[in-house]
Structure formats: structure tokens, C-alpha cells
Scaffold this motif. Structure first.
Motif: not given
Length: 571
Positions: A113, A116, A119, A164, A167
Motif C-alpha cells: 500500500s 501504491t 505510484t 496496479v 505497484s
């Protein structure tokens, strides 16, 4: 044609092949055939062109995609390197979380996370930069470009996939490493470098990163050199300040050609004028069977160009034997090029003078031999060419202009054209622009290679600086002990540099074969091309080593100058 539902092009090709076999000459000098092109293919198939005269070939899109993939891969490698390098500094956090009851899968999701979130921030920043880059992109591609997340759903889906994918690629391995620390060792700060992702893996990733950098540098240098060669190579005729105007081809308009020519020649800034079918170099080439001094057709076809008597002086074509075409509206004589004589095994151009040529029902003697000129792009070899007069085939007027008065002269020419041919649309282009359009894809790729090679070098610099910072921190006590034992700052910097220089050397050895295969295939598409030398590869390695030396030296110098007491006072 509009195909019926369920009918494919392959199904149409089978009866067409039977038709060709039945009605066409199988072993003739020219290969006759037909092709079906899907309408949705006209934007990307440069072989046939399209109605707008603007094609974006698939190889250009693939090239941009490959460069983008290289950039993403380099960035992901950087993240993995830096994240695993920082794993030890977060070992206590992992140990405490595990003692407090966190499971490994929870820790993995925590680290993923975090990746992510980074990103997402990067994507938002990228969207802003993409919007700012749009004017430059429009100028580069010569087309309107828009960026809208929700106006173009494909962009939103692409960014979502990137989120997606990046990450996962960048965050999974560091998450697996850090979540696997032993709580007891992590809290005691005894997690080793080997258990924090492996030095070997990080070195491998650095090698891959520099290999990508070397490939892009080599490719950029070769593309720049080939495009420079194309710009500088003489095509065998004059390309400067020659305007091409489309003239109407109906019989009534052709009666006005002579008066129109006379009016244009009177204008200040006009040197020469010629009516012709095409310029010497054109994407619109026509070939046909012919016979040379015989009733039997030659075993190859000839490229035909129709032009008046001023064609040669207007374009600066050079004769090696004989004379130019005489003034005539019909075909009475021919001028051929050197390539045609070579294919006919005629070694002396003067031997061809007076020999009869018969093509498409037109017959006449050879009165001149013109020095070879490139009749198409430099991807193709020079064709055998026959030039002759035929008023019915003229649809272009070539005008040799004075460079200094070009704007005012063209405006005056437009006024005369509109007055002479009021029902026709005035259209003008320059021969050098037409030739430049042959290499539009290469020009765009050259610019993109330059930009992206610079970006990859910058990313490599940042990643290498972060990695050497971590290694210098891990080896602080070792450096201090070496200084106590008498090592100089230069020897310490040399020690830290040597490891990375070996990695750069290995990366270049890996990159060279890949770059050679890629560049060789690209150059093979040009009939006229540069010789691929060792220098682009040497320069790529030199640039890689300079980046490494500067980056590592800057950081290792600070580590070497550190006070040894601070590093050893707790021992």
C-alpha cells in the motif's frame, strides 16, 4: 468493398489468386497483383498511405512503447534497489509489529500500500507533466493531441493498469523481504545485508539498469548519425527553393499551360519553370515493361517520368552523355539514367545514344543519359529510369525560386494561378519538405530517443546515488577502520568505485549484442546507410562510466572524510 458478415480477407484472397494465375503473366518483368487493405488500417500502413497524407506506422508506435517500457523498468529497478537497501533501517519497525501480533500477509499489504501511494502520487504528477508537454508533442507529431482522463476512457484504463502493474512489480519483492525478518533479530538490529534482499540481486538490477541505459545511448547515437547522413547526402539533383504546384489536367486547362508558364517566368524571384508528372524523387512512382533496341521486352521494368525540356535545368540534373529532351508535347525521344544501362549491361553511355526504346506504345531513340539520382527515399535503391515528354501526363509545375524573395514570389504566383485556373484549388509544396516527409518516423524516433535517453541517464544517476549512499552507510565502520590503519581518502574512493565500475562494464558487455541486433535491423531498412562502427558502443560505455564515477565519487568522498571517532566510539 463492404464485406458480408463472417467473410474474411483470406477468403477473398483465394479466388483472387486463381484470377491472377489465369489472366496475368506469371513470368513477366513486373509482378502484377492486387491487395485488400482494411479501412481501419489506413492510419498505420505507410506502404499505401491514406487520403490525409499522414500515416503513423505501427513500428513508430511499437518503438515508443518499447522506450516507455524501458523507462518503467528502469524506474521499477530503482525502487526495488532503494527499498531493499533501506530494509535494514526498517527492521526494528517490522520486529515490533510482529511482536505486537502482525501477520506476514498484513505486513506485505502494508508495504504494497505504501508503494501504491507513491505510484498514485507519481501518476498524478505525470498527468500534470503530460498536460504541459502537449504543445511539444503536437509540434513533434504535427497533429492535434489531447489528454483527458475521462474524455478518453482508454487513457484512464491504461493509467489504472499502470498503477496496479508498477505497484506490484516495484513493491512485491521489497514487501516479501521486509515482512520475512525474524522478530528477535530485527529488534536487536542484527538483520544482515544478505537477508535484506541480497547484495547480489541489487548488483544484478544495477547491471540491468545500466544495460538499458547503454542500449538507449547506442541507439540514440546511431539514429542521430543516420539522420545526419540522410540530410547531408546528395540525391543527385537540386532540392533547394523548388516549389511544386498542382496544375489542372483537363484538356481546356492544358491549353493555358504555355501562357501560364510565360506569366510565371516574368515574375521577380523565379529562375526556372518546368511541367512534369513528378519531381525526380517522389513517392508516386510508375513502372512499365519496355524494350531496348529489340522487339523483345527487357527482363525488368523501367520507372517512367514525363517532363518537358526544362526539367533537367530546373532540378539541376546532370547529363553524362548526349543532350536533354527537345521541346515537344508528345513522346519523340528518351533520356535514361545510368542504372538502366547497367542493368542492360551497357558500360559506355555513349553506346546507348540513338538506340530505340519502346514502352507502352511509345517509341523513340535515346538522346541522353542522365547521372543517377535517387528517385525515392534512401530506403530504396535507384530504379532504372526513362524520361520523356508527354503533355497529357503533366500535373505538376516545378518552379525554381530565389530564396530571398520566396514569400512575396509565392503570393504573386498564387494570384496568377487563381486568375488563370479560377475553378481549381491552388496547392503548393516544396521538394525538400516532400523528401523530409519520407523520414518523418525516423525524425520523431530520433527526438524521442534523445529525450528518453536523457531521462534514463537521470534515473540511473538518482538510483546509483541512493544505492551508494546505502552502501557507504553500511560500510561506515569498515571505512573508519581502514582510515585508522592508514588508508587515504583516494584509496577509499577507489575501493567503492571499483565495484560499480565492474558492474557498468558487465552491463555494457550485455547491452552491446542487444543494441547491435536492434540497430542493424533498423539500418537494414535503408538501402543507403552509415557503416555501423564501434564508436557508439565505446561512447555509451564511456558515458556510463562517467555517470558512475561522478555519482560514486561524490557520495564516497563524504563517507571517506567522515570523522573516524564518530564511527568507532561505541566499539
Amino acid at each position: 468493398m463492404l464485406l458480408k458478415n463472417g467473410i474474411t480477407i483470406d477468403q477473398l484472397n483465394r479466388p483472387l489468386a486463381q484470377f491472377i494465375t489465369k489472366h496475368y503473366v506469371e513470368k513477366g518483368p513486373g509482378k502484377e497483383g492486387h491487395w485488400f487493405q482494411p479501412l481501419n488500417n489506413i492510419h498505420h500502413n505507410g506502404e499505401y498511405g491514406n487520403f490525409a497524407g499522414s500515416v503513423t506506422p505501427y513500428k513508430q508506435l511499437i518503438g515508443i512503447g518499447i522506450i516507455g517500457l524501458f523507462l518503467l523498468l528502469t524506474a521499477c529497478i530503482n525502487f526495488v534497489n532503494l527499498a531493499t537497501a533501506q530494509a535494514i533501517s526498517r527492521s526494528k519497525e517490522v520486529g515490533v509489529r510482529k511482536v505486537m501480533g502482525s501477520r506476514r500477509d498484513q505486513l506485505i499489504w502494508q508495504f504494497l500500500s505504501e508503494t501504491t501511494l507513491i505510484t498514485i502520487i507519481a501518476l498524478l504528477l505525470a498527468c500534470v507533466l503530460a498536460e504541459l508537454a502537449l504543445p511539444g508533442m503536437e509540434s513533434l507529431f504535427g497533429a492535434n493531441t489531447s489528454f483527458s482522463l475521462f474524455g478518453h476512457p482508454i487513457i484512464f484504463i491504461f493509467l489504472l493498469v499502470m498503477l496496479v502493474l508498477v505497484s506490484f512489480l516495484a513493491g512485491l519483492y521489497p514487501a516479501m523481504i521486509m515482512s520475512g525478518f525474524s522478530p528477535a533479530l530485527a529488534i536487536k538490529n542484527k538483520v544482515s545485508t544478505t537477508k535484506s534482499g541480497g547484495v547480489g540481486l541489487r548488483k544484478t538490477l544495477v547491471v540491468v539498469q545500466f544495460a538499458i541505459t547503454a542500449i538507449l545511448i547506442v541507439s540514440t547515437l546511431v539514429v542521430i548519425k543516420q539522420m545526419s547522413y540522410i540530410r547531408d547526402k546528395s540525391l543527385g539533383f537540386d532540392t533547394k527553393a523548388i516549389a511544386l504546384i498542382n496544375v489542372p489536367t483537363d484538356s481546356l486547362s492544358k491549353l493555358k499551360y504555355n501562357s501560364f508558364r510565360d506569366e510565371i517566368l516574368k515574375k521577380t524571384g523565379v529562375n526556372r519553370v518546368s511541367f512534369c508528372s513528378e519531381a525526380p524523387s517522389s513517392g508516386n512512382n510508375s513502372e512499365t515493361n519496355f524494350s531496348y533496341n529489340s522487339s523483345k521486352d527487357a527482363d525488368f521494368q523501367v520507372n517512367i517520368k514525363t517532363a518537358d525540356e526544362d526539367y533537367f535545368e530546373t532540378f539541376g540534373l546532370q547529363l553524362v552523355a548526349g543532350k536533354e529532351l527537345s521541346k515537344s508535347d508528345t513522346t519523340k525521344e528518351f533520356v535514361v539514367n545510368e542504372t538502366l544501362l547497367k542493368k542492360l549491361n551497357v558500360s559506355n553511355p555513349n553506346e546507348a545514344l540513338g538506340k530505340m526504346i519502346n514502352l507502352s506504345g511509345r517509341k523513340g531513340p535515346v538522346v541522353g543519359v542522365v547521372k543517377d539520382f535517387n528517385n525515392s527515399s534512401l530506403r530504396d535503391a535507384i530504379s532504372p529510369i526513362a524520361i520523356f515528354s508527354n503533355l497529357n501526363n503533366y500535373h505538376t509545375m516545378a518552379i525554381k525560386l530565389e530564396s530571398k524573395e520566396m514569400v512575396s514570389t509565392l503570393k504573386s504566383i498564387e494570384n496568377t494561378f487563381n486568375h488563370t485556373f479560377p475553378e481549381s484549388i491552388y496547392s503548393v509544396k516544396f521538394i525538400d519538405d516532400q523528401i523530409a516527409s519520407y523520414y518523418q518516423t525516423e525524425r520523431i524516433m530520433g527526438v524521442l530517443f534523445k529525450v528518453f535517453a536523457g531521462v534514463v541517464i537521470f534515473i540511473s544517476f538518482i538510483g546509483l546515488f541512493g544505492l551508494i549512499s546505502f552502501i557507504a552507510t553500511q560500510r561506515t565502520k569498515e571505512i573508519a577502520i581502514r582510515k585508522v590503519l592508514g588508508a587515504s581518502n583516494f584509496e577509499l574512493i577507489k575501493m567503492l568505485n571499483s565495484t560499480f565500475l565492474w558492474m557498468v562494464l558487465i552491463a555494457n558487455m550485455v547491452a552491446w549484442p542487444v543494441a547491435y541486433i536492434f540497430i542493424s535491423k533498423w539500418l537494414a531498412s535503408f538501402q543507403y546507410r552509415i557503416d555501423l562502427s564501434i564508436w557508439p558502443f565505446i561512447i555509451a560505455m564511456f558515458i556510463s562510466m562517467v555517470i558512475t564515477l561522478v555519482t560514486v565519487t561524490l557520495r564516497s568522498y563524504n563517507a571517506a572524510r567522515a570523522n573516524t571517532i564518530d564511527a568507532l566510539k561505541y566499539e
